[in-house]
Scaffold this motif. Structure first.
Motif, PDB file in Angstrom:
ATOM      1  N   GLN A  62       0.819  -1.216   0.000  1.00 36.85           N
ATOM      2  CA  GLN A  62       0.000   0.000   0.000  1.00 36.85           C
ATOM      3  C   GLN A  62       0.853   1.267   0.000  1.00 36.85           C
ATOM      4  OE1 GLN A  62      -2.987  -0.375  -0.809  1.00 36.85           O
ATOM      5  NE2 GLN A  62      -2.813  -2.603  -0.552  1.00 36.85           N
ATOM      6  N   LEU A  63       2.036   1.197   0.610  1.00 37.26           N
ATOM      7  CA  LEU A  63       2.956   2.334   0.536  1.00 37.26           C
ATOM      8  C   LEU A  63       3.374   2.593  -0.905  1.00 37.26           C
ATOM      9  CD1 LEU A  63       5.351   1.630   3.559  1.00 37.26           C
ATOM     10  CD2 LEU A  63       3.775   3.560   3.368  1.00 37.26           C
ATOM     11  N   GLU A  64       3.725   1.522  -1.601  1.00 34.50           N
ATOM     12  CA  GLU A  64       4.193   1.649  -2.975  1.00 34.50           C
ATOM     13  C   GLU A  64       3.086   2.122  -3.911  1.00 34.50           C
ATOM     14  OE1 GLU A  64       5.847  -2.171  -3.810  1.00 34.50           O
ATOM     15  OE2 GLU A  64       7.748  -1.747  -2.751  1.00 34.50           O
ATOM     16  N   SER A  65       1.835   1.782  -3.562  1.00 30.10           N
ATOM     17  CA  SER A  65       0.707   2.229  -4.386  1.00 30.10           C
ATOM     18  C   SER A  65       0.355   3.688  -4.131  1.00 30.10           C
ATOM     19  CB  SER A  65      -0.522   1.362  -4.108  1.00 30.10           C
ATOM     20  OG  SER A  65      -1.085   1.674  -2.822  1.00 30.10           O
ATOM     21  N   GLY A  66       0.944   4.251  -3.074  1.00 37.24           N
ATOM     22  CA  GLY A  66       0.646   5.641  -2.728  1.00 37.24           C
ATOM     23  C   GLY A  66      -0.644   5.810  -1.956  1.00 37.24           C
ATOM     24  N   LYS A  67      -1.247   4.698  -1.526  1.00 39.36           N
ATOM     25  CA  LYS A  67      -2.535   4.756  -0.835  1.00 39.36           C
ATOM     26  C   LYS A  67      -2.399   4.834   0.690  1.00 39.36           C
ATOM     27  CE  LYS A  67      -5.159   4.490  -4.499  1.00 39.36           C
ATOM     28  NZ  LYS A  67      -5.943   5.666  -4.913  1.00 39.36           N
ATOM     29  N   LEU A  68      -1.202   4.598   1.221  1.00 38.92           N
ATOM     30  CA  LEU A  68      -1.038   4.547   2.675  1.00 38.92           C
ATOM     31  C   LEU A  68       0.150   5.377   3.118  1.00 38.92           C
ATOM     32  CD1 LEU A  68      -1.905   3.214   5.419  1.00 38.92           C
ATOM     33  CD2 LEU A  68      -0.197   1.447   4.928  1.00 38.92           C
ATOM     34  N   ALA A  69      -0.030   6.108   4.209  1.00 41.79           N
ATOM     35  CA  ALA A  69       1.064   6.816   4.874  1.00 41.79           C
ATOM     36  C   ALA A  69       0.661   6.980   6.333  1.00 41.79           C
ATOM     37  CB  ALA A  69       1.333   8.168   4.224  1.00 41.79           C
ATOM     38  N   ALA A  70       1.636   7.274   7.178  1.00 44.24           N
ATOM     39  CA  ALA A  70       1.356   7.458   8.606  1.00 44.24           C
ATOM     40  C   ALA A  70       2.073   8.698   9.109  1.00 44.24           C
ATOM     41  CB  ALA A  70       1.804   6.227   9.395  1.00 44.24           C
ATOM     42  N   THR A  71       1.520   9.299  10.159  1.00 42.70           N
ATOM     43  CA  THR A  71       2.095  10.532  10.693  1.00 42.70           C
ATOM     44  C   THR A  71       1.718  10.704  12.153  1.00 42.70           C
ATOM     45  OG1 THR A  71       2.214  12.937  10.377  1.00 42.70           O
ATOM     46  CG2 THR A  71       0.085  11.898   9.997  1.00 42.70           C
ATOM     47  N   THR A  72       2.472  11.533  12.854  1.00 39.24           N
ATOM     48  CA  THR A  72       2.107  11.959  14.211  1.00 39.24           C
ATOM     49  C   THR A  72       1.591  13.397  14.207  1.00 39.24           C
ATOM     50  OG1 THR A  72       4.385  12.698  14.608  1.00 39.24           O
ATOM     51  CG2 THR A  72       3.836  10.452  15.287  1.00 39.24           C
ATOM     52  N   ASP A  73       1.511  13.991  13.034  1.00 40.10           N
ATOM     53  CA  ASP A  73       1.095  15.391  12.889  1.00 40.10           C
ATOM     54  C   ASP A  73      -0.422  15.479  12.747  1.00 40.10           C
ATOM     55  OD1 ASP A  73       0.764  18.046  12.385  1.00 40.10           O
ATOM     56  OD2 ASP A  73       1.858  18.054  10.473  1.00 40.10           O
ATOM     57  N   PHE A  74      -1.108  15.786  13.851  1.00 35.73           N
ATOM     58  CA  PHE A  74      -2.566  15.820  13.836  1.00 35.73           C
ATOM     59  C   PHE A  74      -3.104  17.013  13.045  1.00 35.73           C
ATOM     60  CE2 PHE A  74      -2.146  12.354  16.471  1.00 35.73           C
ATOM     61  CZ  PHE A  74      -3.345  11.888  16.986  1.00 35.73           C
ATOM     62  N   ALA A  75      -2.267  17.971  12.721  1.00 37.24           N
ATOM     63  CA  ALA A  75      -2.704  19.086  11.879  1.00 37.24           C
ATOM     64  C   ALA A  75      -3.134  18.587  10.503  1.00 37.24           C
ATOM     65  CB  ALA A  75      -1.594  20.119  11.752  1.00 37.24           C
ATOM     66  N   ARG A  76      -2.606  17.442  10.094  1.00 35.55           N
ATOM     67  CA  ARG A  76      -2.939  16.895   8.780  1.00 35.55           C
ATOM     68  C   ARG A  76      -4.343  16.290   8.723  1.00 35.55           C
ATOM     69  NH1 ARG A  76       1.500  13.407   5.890  1.00 35.55           N
ATOM     70  NH2 ARG A  76       0.020  13.868   4.205  1.00 35.55           N
ATOM     71  N   LEU A  77      -5.030  16.248   9.869  1.00 38.64           N
ATOM     72  CA  LEU A  77      -6.420  15.777   9.867  1.00 38.64           C
ATOM     73  C   LEU A  77      -7.303  16.656   8.988  1.00 38.64           C
ATOM     74  CD1 LEU A  77      -6.778  14.842  13.622  1.00 38.64           C
ATOM     75  CD2 LEU A  77      -7.148  13.272  11.719  1.00 38.64           C
ATOM     76  N   SER A  78      -6.904  17.892   8.789  1.00 40.99           N
ATOM     77  CA  SER A  78      -7.692  18.778   7.926  1.00 40.99           C
ATOM     78  C   SER A  78      -7.673  18.312   6.473  1.00 40.99           C
ATOM     79  CB  SER A  78      -7.161  20.216   8.021  1.00 40.99           C
ATOM     80  OG  SER A  78      -5.808  20.279   7.587  1.00 40.99           O
ATOM     81  N   GLU A  79      -6.739  17.432   6.121  1.00 43.88           N
ATOM     82  CA  GLU A  79      -6.631  16.938   4.745  1.00 43.88           C
ATOM     83  C   GLU A  79      -7.647  15.841   4.433  1.00 43.88           C
ATOM     84  OE1 GLU A  79      -2.667  15.577   3.950  1.00 43.88           O
ATOM     85  OE2 GLU A  79      -1.724  17.242   5.040  1.00 43.88           O
ATOM     86  N   VAL A  80      -8.171  15.178   5.479  1.00 41.16           N
ATOM     87  CA  VAL A  80      -8.964  13.967   5.253  1.00 41.16           C
ATOM     88  C   VAL A  80     -10.448  14.284   5.212  1.00 41.16           C
ATOM     89  CG1 VAL A  80      -7.172  12.621   6.408  1.00 41.16           C
ATOM     90  CG2 VAL A  80      -9.222  13.278   7.681  1.00 41.16           C
ATOM     91  N   ASP A  81     -11.208  13.381   4.583  1.00 36.33           N
ATOM     92  CA  ASP A  81     -12.656  13.532   4.477  1.00 36.33           C
ATOM     93  C   ASP A  81     -13.397  12.808   5.596  1.00 36.33           C
ATOM     94  OD1 ASP A  81     -12.766  14.949   1.835  1.00 36.33           O
ATOM     95  OD2 ASP A  81     -11.655  13.159   1.261  1.00 36.33           O
ATOM     96  N   ALA A  82     -12.772  11.783   6.164  1.00 36.95           N
ATOM     97  CA  ALA A  82     -13.374  11.031   7.263  1.00 36.95           C
ATOM     98  C   ALA A  82     -12.301  10.708   8.289  1.00 36.95           C
ATOM     99  CB  ALA A  82     -14.020   9.748   6.755  1.00 36.95           C
ATOM    100  N   ILE A  83     -12.674  10.781   9.555  1.00 31.43           N
ATOM    101  CA  ILE A  83     -11.745  10.500  10.656  1.00 31.43           C
ATOM    102  C   ILE A  83     -12.333   9.360  11.477  1.00 31.43           C
ATOM    103  CG2 ILE A  83     -10.613  11.415  12.708  1.00 31.43           C
ATOM    104  CD1 ILE A  83     -11.048  14.237  11.495  1.00 31.43           C
ATOM    105  N   ILE A  84     -11.598   8.259  11.570  1.00 32.10           N
ATOM    106  CA  ILE A  84     -12.057   7.096  12.334  1.00 32.10           C
ATOM    107  C   ILE A  84     -11.166   6.950  13.559  1.00 32.10           C
ATOM    108  CG2 ILE A  84     -12.552   4.632  12.264  1.00 32.10           C
ATOM    109  CD1 ILE A  84     -12.748   4.835   9.221  1.00 32.10           C
ATOM    110  N   LEU A  85     -11.787   6.984  14.744  1.00 31.11           N
ATOM    111  CA  LEU A  85     -11.049   6.941  16.000  1.00 31.11           C
ATOM    112  C   LEU A  85     -10.996   5.519  16.536  1.00 31.11           C
ATOM    113  CD1 LEU A  85     -12.629  10.096  17.715  1.00 31.11           C
ATOM    114  CD2 LEU A  85     -10.705   9.979  16.109  1.00 31.11           C
ATOM    115  N   CYS A  86      -9.784   4.983  16.693  1.00 29.89           N
ATOM    116  CA  CYS A  86      -9.571   3.612  17.188  1.00 29.89           C
ATOM    117  C   CYS A  86      -8.600   3.668  18.359  1.00 29.89           C
ATOM    118  CB  CYS A  86      -9.018   2.724  16.085  1.00 29.89           C
ATOM    119  SG  CYS A  86      -9.985   2.695  14.567  1.00 29.89           S
ATOM    120  N   VAL A  87      -9.041   4.207  19.476  1.00 30.37           N
ATOM    121  CA  VAL A  87      -8.159   4.388  20.632  1.00 30.37           C
ATOM    122  C   VAL A  87      -8.624   3.522  21.795  1.00 30.37           C
ATOM    123  CG1 VAL A  87      -7.494   6.702  19.925  1.00 30.37           C
ATOM    124  CG2 VAL A  87      -9.483   6.412  21.408  1.00 30.37           C
TER     125      VAL A  87
END
Length: 434
Positions: A62-87
């Motif tokens: 999925q990384l190679e397909s460009g479909k997956l990435a991970a971050t600790t920067d919560f400011a990037r939540l503004s980029e997404v259309d849906a936020i799923i909380l799994c805490v």
């Protein structure tokens, strides 16, 4: 609202969040994973898996397909259309809900929300949490839930290590704060899940998850209690369960064990008992099952003492090996594992305790058992295993060889019926059920 061209944000990249993020990426949706643990985001971005039953190749693909990435920067939540909380949603020392992870996560995402997003909570919790903790805070931040932002609850149904079920072929229950929220939730999960099960409210969805795990807790409590009765009567409860399982209707097999483990069954029922008190209801049946299940480690330790007594040894000064630290077979998930309580109890009685688990080669720091952090699994070999006075089978992984263990061990206390295939004469000489 998520579409095939939308971006999904998954907050919390543990045993629930990482498989979910991979499911969305595999389904063709760009997915961004968020976690406060930098080691997890770094591992994902490097194509590495920190969960044993998830192959690194599935992350790399999925990384190679460009479909997956991970971050600790919560400011990037503004980029997404849906936020799923799994805490996590653990219990505190008084067996009351600890929503600190949910609350802190909501507070962290609030500054980065934007109009049009769908927010879904998947963490197991009591009915009313989504309304009380998410909706109130989101509306206090100036949004109109159901109008310009959408809130749903959809309980996770992961079964780590079960090859029959991946995230997307397990029916997905979802409830919305409003009808518009529900439609967004259906679109969010319908984009990758084979079946979406809509319900009338977030409270119904929250209680659905609790019912599923209370059902298991109560039935496990029942067979654990029957095990104690059967032991006194000289009856093998495992043979009884096997015989009862031949009935093609009205019976589902549950199995006894050394206690409950994992992040669901030992914890979730108490979310309902706590909430029920607000309505003046005492959930006696649920609490009794919890009481029985929590008493099982003490029963196993008593059987360990009996087994050592048969060898004219005491627990104090004996060397005891626990086989299986994970809470269930074929996974590396050791959350709430009863093995830790067995290790603690035996150590308090003076035993020298070690463990073997190929899925947990080194014990990681945990909230409840930090004193075991850094301990290492002993090798699976005759020389080290034969030096133990007693072996306790707490969890049995398919990769382990029961014939080798029986041949190498001086005596075994079996809490999982792992020795069922061992010849009866050998079992009588070297094995005690618990």
């Amino acid at each position: 609202m998520a579409t095939k061209s939308g971006i999904i944000g998954v907050v919390g990249l543990g045993y629930v969040g990482l498989p979910l993020a991979l499911a969305y990426a595999n389904g063709g949706l760009k997915t961004l994973g968020f976690d406060i643990d930098e080691a997890k985001s770094d591992a994902i971005n490097a194509g590495e898996s920190y969960i044993k039953h998830i192959p690194a190749s599935s992350i790399t693909e999925q990384l190679e397909s460009g479909k997956l990435a991970a971050t600790t920067d919560f400011a990037r939540l503004s980029e997404v259309d849906a936020i799923i909380l799994c805490v996590p949603t653990p219990l505190d020392e008084h067996f009351e809900p600890d929503l600190s992870y949910v609350v802190s996560t909501i507070e962290a995402i609030l500054p980065n929300l934007r109009a049009g997003q769908t927010i879904s909570l998947e963490s197991t919790t009591y009915p009313g949490t989504t309304e009380e903790e998410l909706v109130t805070r989101i509306e206090a931040a100036g949004f109109e839930v159901g109008k310009n932002i959408f809130v749903v609850y959809s309980p996770e149904r992961e079964d780590p290590g079960n090859p029959e079920f991946a995230a997307t072929n397990i029916p997905k229950v979802v409830g919305g704060h409003t009808e518009a929220c529900l439609e967004c939730g259906k679109a969010l999960y319908g984009s990758v899940f084979e079946q979406v099960v809509p319900v009338s409210s977030t409270q119904v969805a929250e209680l659905t998850k609790l019912l599923e795990n209370i059902y298991r807790s109560v039935n496990i409590g029942l067979v654990n209690e029957l095990k104690l009765v059967a032991d006194r009567m000289g009856i093998d409860i495992w043979e009884v369960i096997q015989a009862a399982s031949t009935k093609p209707f009205g019976f589902k097999a549950f199995y006894p064990g050394p206690g409950l483990g994992g992040h669901c069954i030992p914890i979730d029922p108490f979310y309902l008992t706590w909430k029920a008190r607000e309505f003046g209801v005492h959930t006696r049946f649920i609490e009794l099952a919890g009481e029985i299940n929590r008493a099982m480690p003490a029963h196993v330790v008593r059987r360990c003492a009996d087994a050592l007594n048969q060898q004219k040894k005491s627990v104090n000064g004996s060397k005891v090996l626990l086989v299986g630290l994970a809470y269930k077979p074929n996974v590396d998930d050791d959350r709430e594992s009863p093995s830790y309580e067995l290790m603690d109890r035996l150590t308090e009685m003076g035993a020298e305790v070690s463990y073997h688990d190929p899925y947990v080669p080194v014990i990681r720091p945990t909230r409840e058992h930090s004193h075991w952090a850094g301990a290492r699994s002993i090798p699976w070999d005759q020389a080290p295993i034969s030096r133990f006075d007693l072996v306790v089978i707490s969890t049995w992984h398919d990769c382990l060889n029961i014939s080798e263990l029986v041949n190498w061990s001086n005596f075994i206390v079996d809490t999982r019926n792992a020795t069922a295939t061992v010849p009866a004469t050998t079992r009588q000489a070297k094995v005690m059920k618990a």
